[in-house]
Design a protein around this motif. Sequence first.
Motif, PDB file in Angstrom:
ATOM      1  N   SER A  61      53.905   0.695  43.505  1.00 29.60           N
ATOM      2  CA  SER A  61      53.642   1.722  42.434  1.00 29.60           C
ATOM      3  C   SER A  61      55.142   2.624  42.216  1.00 29.60           C
ATOM      4  O   SER A  61      55.206   3.077  41.015  1.00 29.60           O
ATOM      5  CB  SER A  61      52.766   2.639  42.903  1.00 29.60           C
ATOM      6  N   GLU A  62      56.192   2.749  43.053  1.00 28.86           N
ATOM      7  CA  GLU A  62      57.330   3.028  42.748  1.00 28.86           C
ATOM      8  C   GLU A  62      58.127   2.357  41.807  1.00 28.86           C
ATOM      9  O   GLU A  62      58.934   2.862  41.198  1.00 28.86           O
ATOM     10  CB  GLU A  62      57.966   3.580  44.231  1.00 28.86           C
ATOM     11  N   LEU A  63      57.929   1.001  42.212  1.00 25.92           N
ATOM     12  CA  LEU A  63      58.797  -0.121  41.460  1.00 25.92           C
ATOM     13  C   LEU A  63      58.208  -0.031  40.170  1.00 25.92           C
ATOM     14  O   LEU A  63      59.008  -0.002  39.431  1.00 25.92           O
ATOM     15  CB  LEU A  63      58.544  -1.331  42.088  1.00 25.92           C
ATOM     16  N   LEU A  64      56.750   0.146  39.902  1.00 30.28           N
ATOM     17  CA  LEU A  64      56.315  -0.170  38.620  1.00 30.28           C
ATOM     18  C   LEU A  64      56.927   1.020  37.678  1.00 30.28           C
ATOM     19  O   LEU A  64      57.067   1.139  36.551  1.00 30.28           O
ATOM     20  CB  LEU A  64      54.673   0.143  38.657  1.00 30.28           C
ATOM     21  N   THR A  65      57.128   2.260  38.321  1.00 29.95           N
ATOM     22  CA  THR A  65      57.470   3.283  37.329  1.00 29.95           C
ATOM     23  C   THR A  65      59.033   3.092  37.145  1.00 29.95           C
ATOM     24  O   THR A  65      59.290   3.693  35.867  1.00 29.95           O
ATOM     25  CB  THR A  65      57.305   4.986  38.272  1.00 29.95           C
ATOM     26  N   ASP A  66      59.919   2.274  37.645  1.00 32.14           N
ATOM     27  CA  ASP A  66      61.163   2.303  37.124  1.00 32.14           C
ATOM     28  C   ASP A  66      61.278   0.595  36.440  1.00 32.14           C
ATOM     29  O   ASP A  66      62.562   0.185  36.226  1.00 32.14           O
ATOM     30  CB  ASP A  66      62.086   2.005  38.552  1.00 32.14           C
ATOM     31  N   LEU A  67      60.295  -0.035  36.270  1.00 32.82           N
ATOM     32  CA  LEU A  67      60.251  -1.215  35.474  1.00 32.82           C
ATOM     33  C   LEU A  67      60.843  -1.172  34.307  1.00 32.82           C
ATOM     34  O   LEU A  67      60.647  -0.325  33.447  1.00 32.82           O
ATOM     35  CB  LEU A  67      58.795  -1.886  35.469  1.00 32.82           C
TER      36      LEU A  67
END
Length: 182
Positions: A61-67
């Motif tokens: 989810s953290e990675l998804l926000t910075d995609l």
Amino acid sequence: MNIIIAFAKPKDLQNFKSILSRGGFDSVSTVSSGMQALSAMEDLGSGVIICGYRLNDMLYSELLTDLPPYFKMLLIASASHVPTETDADNFMFLQAPLKTDELYSTLNLMLEGVQNLRKKAKQRRLNRSDADKKTIDKAKALLMERHHMSEPEAHKYLQRCAMDSGTNMVETAEMIISLNNI
């Protein structure tokens, strides 16, 4: 198209890389942390990242926000980690264990979506008015003169600033020109 595999366990990385290779997906990178994934996505520019629920340094989810804008995420996780927020257009979820044909078809669909996004963006760039093109060229010229950038570097800088600020290239170019006039 580019594919990044991101799992905390080296065994998972190798298994997925092998499965994708058998399916004809050749341009595959592997990483074990979110920071490595973000760096790889920045270098590649577009594609799909296949990841597990937890990486070495962050959750999916953290990675998804910075995609980045031209990347989509395919989460592979067990039933106990089914995501609650799945309405994002750059995100898909497959429950483990999964069937390889389901993985291949989902991945092809996602790669096609990324390709369509890039085509639309290219079409928007081609349809810019002459005034918009002149504004962008003026901002690039300022960057080249003041910061000793090459034309491609100035263009990339404008693109990155536009993405970071959530504005389009013309608005970003106008901001750079107005800051120069202060």
